[in-house]
Design a protein around this motif. Sequence first.
Motif, mmCIF file in Angstrom:
data_model
loop_
_atom_site.group_PDB
_atom_site.id
_atom_site.type_symbol
_atom_site.label_atom_id
_atom_site.label_comp_id
_atom_site.label_asym_id
_atom_site.label_seq_id
_atom_site.Cartn_x
_atom_site.Cartn_y
_atom_site.Cartn_z
ATOM 1 N N LEU A 73 0.850 -1.006 0.097
ATOM 2 C CA LEU A 73 0.171 -0.010 -0.170
ATOM 3 C C LEU A 73 0.913 1.266 -0.168
ATOM 4 O O LEU A 73 0.619 2.353 -0.589
ATOM 5 C CB LEU A 73 -0.922 0.119 1.277
ATOM 6 N N SER A 74 1.925 1.087 0.742
ATOM 7 C CA SER A 74 2.827 2.353 0.854
ATOM 8 C C SER A 74 3.394 2.481 -0.581
ATOM 9 O O SER A 74 3.592 3.730 -0.956
ATOM 10 C CB SER A 74 3.921 2.103 1.931
ATOM 11 N N GLN A 75 3.890 1.698 -1.281
ATOM 12 C CA GLN A 75 4.607 1.445 -2.504
ATOM 13 C C GLN A 75 3.265 2.193 -3.623
ATOM 14 O O GLN A 75 3.815 3.102 -4.553
ATOM 15 C CB GLN A 75 5.068 0.368 -2.971
ATOM 16 N N ALA A 76 2.354 1.713 -3.364
ATOM 17 C CA ALA A 76 1.206 2.054 -4.560
ATOM 18 C C ALA A 76 0.862 3.542 -4.125
ATOM 19 O O ALA A 76 0.751 4.253 -5.182
ATOM 20 C CB ALA A 76 -0.114 1.454 -4.209
ATOM 21 N N LEU A 77 0.753 3.997 -3.002
ATOM 22 C CA LEU A 77 0.657 5.827 -2.755
ATOM 23 C C LEU A 77 1.863 6.325 -3.149
ATOM 24 O O LEU A 77 1.765 7.463 -3.654
ATOM 25 C CB LEU A 77 0.434 5.710 -1.233
#
Length: 147
Positions: free
Chosen positions: A98-102
């Motif tokens: 999720l952090s990478q996607a954001l």
Amino acid sequence: MNTENKLPILRPEDKPAIPEPADTAAPAGEKASRWKRPETHEEKMLFWMRVTGICAILLAVLAGAAAVMLLLNLSQLGEILSHLNSASVELEEASRQLSQALQSLNNEGLQELYAALEQIQKLDMDSLNRSIESLAKIMEPLSRIFG
């Protein structure tokens, strides 16, 4: 051996018979109770020793039952802990993704949005409006034919 400091050993057969007072006797027609209130110091000590013994036995039974239940549930506890461990690993992975996607959304998505806004700003709105008006004028005779 010094016998002066020892307490005498009391046995039920050595105990003198104490007649029950007339006012505490069971009324006629009622069954007399086996339990009698301890009166002498020795009787009170014996009573409390019995109560303490019964409590100790009950506590030992309770502790044994708790230990057995704990041992039986120990395998289930290990299974639950392994499930919690795998769930925490999966949550960490999901959090990382999720952090990478954001981050990619912030970097790439915002850049694409800014590029689209720049293209929109480059449009000449007045010439676009004039083109739409001329298109509407051309389509009006066609709409009468087909419409």
